[in-house]
Design a protein around this motif. Structure first.
Motif, PDB file in Angstrom:
ATOM      1  N   ASN A 138       2.607   6.794  10.598  1.00  0.00           N
ATOM      2  CA  ASN A 138       1.327   6.139  10.832  1.00  0.00           C
ATOM      3  C   ASN A 138       1.235   4.984   9.816  1.00  0.00           C
ATOM      4  OD1 ASN A 138      -1.463   5.506  10.246  1.00  0.00           O
ATOM      5  ND2 ASN A 138      -2.023   7.298  11.453  1.00  0.00           N
ATOM      6  N   HIS A 139       1.012   3.786  10.319  1.00  0.00           N
ATOM      7  CA  HIS A 139       0.983   2.590   9.465  1.00  0.00           C
ATOM      8  C   HIS A 139      -0.004   2.732   8.293  1.00  0.00           C
ATOM      9  CE1 HIS A 139       1.444  -1.736   8.698  1.00  0.00           C
ATOM     10  NE2 HIS A 139       0.137  -1.774   8.535  1.00  0.00           N
ATOM     11  N   LEU A 140      -1.127   3.401   8.545  1.00  0.00           N
ATOM     12  CA  LEU A 140      -2.145   3.536   7.500  1.00  0.00           C
ATOM     13  C   LEU A 140      -1.645   4.459   6.387  1.00  0.00           C
ATOM     14  CD1 LEU A 140      -5.173   3.945   9.925  1.00  0.00           C
ATOM     15  CD2 LEU A 140      -4.079   1.858   9.125  1.00  0.00           C
ATOM     16  N   GLY A 142       1.402   4.675   5.678  1.00  0.00           N
ATOM     17  CA  GLY A 142       2.379   3.819   4.999  1.00  0.00           C
ATOM     18  C   GLY A 142       1.705   3.035   3.878  1.00  0.00           C
ATOM     19  N   HIS A 143       0.549   2.428   4.177  1.00  0.00           N
ATOM     20  CA  HIS A 143      -0.165   1.678   3.135  1.00  0.00           C
ATOM     21  C   HIS A 143      -0.515   2.594   1.955  1.00  0.00           C
ATOM     22  CE1 HIS A 143      -0.545  -2.430   4.474  1.00  0.00           C
ATOM     23  NE2 HIS A 143      -0.927  -2.055   5.687  1.00  0.00           N
ATOM     24  N   LEU A 144      -0.959   3.821   2.257  1.00  0.00           N
ATOM     25  CA  LEU A 144      -1.292   4.754   1.160  1.00  0.00           C
ATOM     26  C   LEU A 144      -0.037   5.085   0.350  1.00  0.00           C
ATOM     27  CD1 LEU A 144      -3.786   7.188   2.952  1.00  0.00           C
ATOM     28  CD2 LEU A 144      -4.342   5.394   1.317  1.00  0.00           C
ATOM     29  N   ALA A 163      -7.769  -1.810   2.782  1.00  0.00           N
ATOM     30  CA  ALA A 163      -8.427  -3.017   3.312  1.00  0.00           C
ATOM     31  C   ALA A 163      -7.344  -3.965   3.794  1.00  0.00           C
ATOM     32  CB  ALA A 163      -9.286  -3.666   2.228  1.00  0.00           C
ATOM     33  N   SER A 164      -7.271  -4.127   5.120  1.00  0.00           N
ATOM     34  CA  SER A 164      -6.213  -4.976   5.684  1.00  0.00           C
ATOM     35  C   SER A 164      -6.807  -5.824   6.798  1.00  0.00           C
ATOM     36  CB  SER A 164      -5.077  -4.096   6.205  1.00  0.00           C
ATOM     37  OG  SER A 164      -5.518  -3.376   7.335  1.00  0.00           O
ATOM     38  N   GLY A 165      -5.919  -6.433   7.607  1.00  0.00           N
ATOM     39  CA  GLY A 165      -6.397  -7.260   8.705  1.00  0.00           C
ATOM     40  C   GLY A 165      -6.931  -6.421   9.858  1.00  0.00           C
ATOM     41  N   GLY A 328       0.759  -6.271   1.322  1.00  0.00           N
ATOM     42  CA  GLY A 328       0.895  -6.697   2.708  1.00  0.00           C
ATOM     43  C   GLY A 328       1.895  -5.798   3.430  1.00  0.00           C
ATOM     44  N   ASP A 329       2.026  -5.993   4.730  1.00  0.00           N
ATOM     45  CA  ASP A 329       2.911  -5.133   5.508  1.00  0.00           C
ATOM     46  C   ASP A 329       4.362  -5.253   5.032  1.00  0.00           C
ATOM     47  OD1 ASP A 329       0.796  -4.244   6.916  1.00  0.00           O
ATOM     48  OD2 ASP A 329       1.167  -5.457   8.707  1.00  0.00           O
ATOM     49  N   ASN A 330       4.997  -4.112   4.838  1.00  0.00           N
ATOM     50  CA  ASN A 330       6.396  -4.069   4.403  1.00  0.00           C
ATOM     51  C   ASN A 330       6.988  -2.743   4.858  1.00  0.00           C
ATOM     52  OD1 ASN A 330       6.511  -2.007   1.941  1.00  0.00           O
ATOM     53  ND2 ASN A 330       4.551  -3.088   1.847  1.00  0.00           N
TER      54      ASN A 330
HETATM   55 ZN    ZN Z   1      -0.887  -3.172   7.358  1.00  0.00          ZN
END
Ligand code: ZN
Ligand code: KG4
Length: 360
Positions: A138-140, A142-144, A163-165, A328-330
């Motif tokens: 899950n992308h979210l 991933g951010h965590l 907080a993202s786009g 940012g996304d990576n």
């Molecule tokens: Zn993202």
């Protein structure tokens, strides 16, 4: 100090669960992460969920900026062009070959379906050819997980603001793969508000970094932006009012927009920063967490970071913001999240697994 607690306590627990749950599988040491949920094609090699051996991101900003936002079909086509070279480069920079990869982790959602399908299908093919397990991330999450790529990750449990786009949400994080949603935006995401205001001011796409820079030269008090705290006890957000106020100030400035832009940008940013900081600090207090974190593209914002560090100091809290490369996304964050999922006993996906555009 916490690094040790984290490495030994959590990993030990995960290793045992992993072994008990699936006795035939070893904990993967080297994971290939793949991210294609929006307009960045990312591939990374992550060791033990913490050490980034390589991280390659091919941005499509130049492709989409003439349109003022991401054009989904163009994004998918660009991912198809970039995915193989980006993965090859990630392996080469890590000094590894396909046979050295123990598992593959790819973003499964949420995001643009056509874009997700490129990375996710590529990951399936890679995992099948290399005969290694693959997990959908899950992308979210991933951010965590980007927080665990730093030398000094937050002490669990902690509260985190993503907080993202596409998202603005607060989570109570109780483990590397376990978190509870405390509240989220009812309309625009914070990054989306930045992008829309930048577009109104004719500053191009994406707008976050541009407004960040412009605001540094402006007076945040010149334009009176209201702070939409909504229910001060709750963790929901709304950015549409701030956006509408910005539109009004931009229209009123008319021909004098250029000299007024730094002040409008500064006023807008200060209002967004105040709301984000207030809600995150409040969440830490309510959950009695000593540590709080800010992740996602907007976490790269200098003023928001500054305000959050100041608020943390005043409240006796510790704040964690990953370095800009992990905001940012990576794909490194996706590799890390995949590692923790496998370590926690998550089932690998099979070849029929599909992507999802939204979290159900
Ligand atoms: Zn993202
Ligand atoms: O996490 P991310 O790369 O992609 C999504 O998952 O959405 O976040 C992208 C968002 C964009 O809206 C961009 O304008 C915003 O993050 N952003 C910023 C800054 N850098 C990127 N917002 C505020 N200040 C920045 N310095």
């Amino acid at each position: 100090m916490f690094l040790q607690r984290f490495s030994f306590a959590f990993l030990f627990r995960f290793r045992s669960r992993f072994r008990h749950g699936q006795p035939d599988m070893k904990l993967p040491r080297t994971i290939l992460g793949i991210e294609t949920s929006c307009d960045e094609t990312g591939a990374a090699v992550v060791a033990d969920g913490r050490r980034v051996l390589s991280s390659v991101v091919s941005s499509q900003v130049a492709l989409h900026s003439p349109y003022g936002g991401v054009v989904p079909e163009l994004a998918s086509r660009k991912h198809i062009e970039h995915i193989l070279p980006v993965v090859r480069q990630a392996l080469a920079e890590a000094g590894l070959k396909t046979g050295d990869i123990d598992a593959v982790a790819a973003t499964q959602g949420p995001g643009l379906v056509g874009a997700l399908l490129v990375g996710f299908s590529f990951a399936k093919a890679f995992a099948y050819a290399a005969n290694v397990p693959m997990v959908g991330v899950n992308h979210l999450n991933g951010h965590l997980a980007s927080l665990f790529l730093t030398d000094d990750p937050p002490a669990i449990p902690f509260v985190a603001l993503l907080a993202s786009g596409g998202h603005t949400a607060i989570y109570h994080v109780t483990g590397p793969v376990t978190s509870t949603l405390m509240g989220q935006t009812r309309d625009d995401a914070a990054g989306e508000a930045y992008d829309k205001v930048a577009k109104m001011m004719g500053l191009g796409y994406p707008g976050g970094a541009v407004i960040d820079n412009l605001a540094a030269q402006g007076d945040p008090a010149k334009y009176a932006f209201t702070r939409p705290y909504l229910d001060k006890a709750a963790f929901d957000f709304s950015f549409s009012g701030i956006k509408t106020a910005a539109r009004r100030f931009i229209q009123e400035a008319g021909d004098a927009l250029a000299p007024e832009s730094p002040h409008i940008a500064a006023g807008f940013q200060e209002a967004v920063a105040d709301v984000l900081c207030y809600k995150l600090v409040h969440a830490a207090k309510v959950k009695k967490c000593g540590h709080m974190a800010l992740v996602g593209g907007v976490a790269a914002n200098r003023r928001i970071g500054e305000k959050l560090r100041h608020a943390a100091k005043q409240e006796g809290l510790v704040v964690h913001i990953p370095p800009p490369a992990w905001c940012g996304d990576n794909a490194a964050m996706i590799g890390a999240a995949g590692f923790f999922q496998l370590a926690a006993g998550a089932e690998p996906v099979d070849l029929s697994a599909d992507v999802y555009s939204r979290v159900a």
